[in-house]
Design an enzyme around this catalytic site. Structure first.
Site, PDB file in Angstrom:
ATOM      1  N   SER A 169      54.207  28.459  36.144  1.00 17.54           N
ATOM      2  CA  SER A 169      53.416  27.439  36.829  1.00 17.54           C
ATOM      3  C   SER A 169      52.445  28.044  37.825  1.00 17.54           C
ATOM      4  CB  SER A 169      54.346  26.453  37.547  1.00 17.54           C
ATOM      5  OG  SER A 169      55.133  27.137  38.499  1.00 17.54           O
ATOM      6  N   TYR A 186      55.513  23.111  39.256  1.00 18.76           N
ATOM      7  CA  TYR A 186      56.151  22.322  38.218  1.00 18.76           C
ATOM      8  C   TYR A 186      57.453  21.700  38.728  1.00 18.76           C
ATOM      9  CZ  TYR A 186      53.219  24.259  34.415  1.00 18.76           C
ATOM     10  OH  TYR A 186      52.176  24.607  33.585  1.00 18.76           O
ATOM     11  N   GLY A 187      58.024  22.293  39.772  1.00 20.91           N
ATOM     12  CA  GLY A 187      59.352  21.897  40.235  1.00 20.91           C
ATOM     13  C   GLY A 187      59.469  20.472  40.709  1.00 20.91           C
ATOM     14  N   CYS A 211      58.986  30.366  33.948  1.00 20.17           N
ATOM     15  CA  CYS A 211      59.248  29.318  34.929  1.00 20.17           C
ATOM     16  C   CYS A 211      60.621  28.707  34.669  1.00 20.17           C
ATOM     17  CB  CYS A 211      58.160  28.251  34.820  1.00 20.17           C
ATOM     18  SG  CYS A 211      58.421  26.789  35.828  1.00 20.17           S
ATOM     19  N   ASN A 212      61.496  28.719  35.680  1.00 25.04           N
ATOM     20  CA  ASN A 212      62.816  28.120  35.514  1.00 25.04           C
ATOM     21  C   ASN A 212      62.735  26.637  35.217  1.00 25.04           C
ATOM     22  OD1 ASN A 212      65.474  29.834  36.436  1.00 25.04           O
ATOM     23  ND2 ASN A 212      63.594  30.690  37.293  1.00 25.04           N
ATOM     24  N   THR A 235      61.720  31.944  39.833  1.00 26.38           N
ATOM     25  CA  THR A 235      61.128  33.281  39.733  1.00 26.38           C
ATOM     26  C   THR A 235      60.501  33.755  41.042  1.00 26.38           C
ATOM     27  OG1 THR A 235      59.184  32.237  38.741  1.00 26.38           O
ATOM     28  CG2 THR A 235      60.763  33.277  37.250  1.00 26.38           C
TER      29      THR A 235
END
Length: 266
Positions: free
Chosen positions: A14, A45-46, A76-77, A189
């Site tokens: 992201s 994005y989170g 991205c997690n 990350t």
């Protein structure tokens, strides 16, 4: 003769946090060229919905495919939690790996690590992706998870240590300090940039796991098993961003600790 093996590896995130994955991939696969895509215009994005993250991820993979990548790492997690199965269904002929499964696979080889903590963004923690994957492999694990959204902002401001960072860590992790886990997964990350100060917070008694390291190892294994390694020298890496390349370059150099060239707006 054209060799597909010489094609670059693609990584998308992201924003800038995925550069920790980029760095580990370069260590594990020094002969591979890497194309990094940072969706800096739409970060973070989170805090986005699952449907939005999936659409962003789909766009990112399509873009990397037009650049000729031979495999994609979802660095991205949040995207790994929300979109990895979605992407596998749509790109059946492309190797795509996220940052969740590799560290989960490692943890399941370490049965002595019974109490496991996960820290990440709101979306990653709420998705339960780490928790579900771990419990599928071992129902006896004791898992705790905590969203630590301020950590991203601290890292992007270069506040890798100091009073403000220590107070934020204490605010989020003080309940864990009273009864520390055996291992703590850095489920974002950005968080590896805070690894040392988090380890110090637990007086070195907790094994801190960086998803980037295990993701890079998994990618290396997949490319080797499928005969996709580049046997020659790596060509120049490239960085593509959806917003200001100069801002990205400055942050990337802070993350990677070396000069960053070949940054393009896309």
């Amino acid at each position: 003769m054209f060799s597909f093996n010489k094609n670059p590896v693609g990584i998308f995130d992201s924003g800038v946090g995925g550069l920790t994955v980029f760095a580990e991939v370069k260590k594990a696969l020094p002969n591979e060229s890497v194309f990094y895509l940072g969706d800096t215009a739409r970060v973070p994005y989170g805090s986005k919905s699952v449907d939005v993250v999936r659409q962003y991820s789909l766009t990112n993979v399509n873009l990397l495919m037009t650049l000729g990548v031979k495999a994609v790492v979802v660095a991205c997690n949040t995207a790994s939690a929300a979109a990895i199965s979605f992407l596998h269904e749509r790109f059946t002929n492309l190797k795509i790996i996220g940052v969740i499964d590799p560290v989960v696979e490692y943890l399941l080889t370490r049965p002595e690590l019974r109490r496991i903590a996960i820290i990440g963004t709101n979306t990653t923690v709420a998705s339960g992706a780490y928790q579900q994957a771990l419990l599928r492999g071992n129902k006896n694990l004791d898992i705790m998870a905590k969203a630590c959204p301020l950590f991203v902002h601290l890292v992007e401001e270069g506040l890798f240590k100091g009073e403000i960072t220590e107070k934020a860590i204490d605010m989020y992790l003080s309940p864990m300090k009273k009864n520390p886990p055996d291992a703590l997964v850095l489920g974002c990350t950005h968080y590896p940039m805070l690894r040392d100060v988090i380890s110090d917070y637990f007086d070195g008694r907790v094994e801190i796991l960086d998803t980037a390291f295990y993701t890079a190892k998994k990618l290396a294994d997949i490319l080797a098993d499928d005969g996709m390694l580049n046997s020659g020298n790596a060509e120049d890496d490239r960085f593509f961003v959806t917003d200001d390349p100069n801002s990205f370059r400055a942050t990337a150099e802070m993350f990677l600790k070396h000069k960053v060239d070949n940054v393009f707006h896309i």
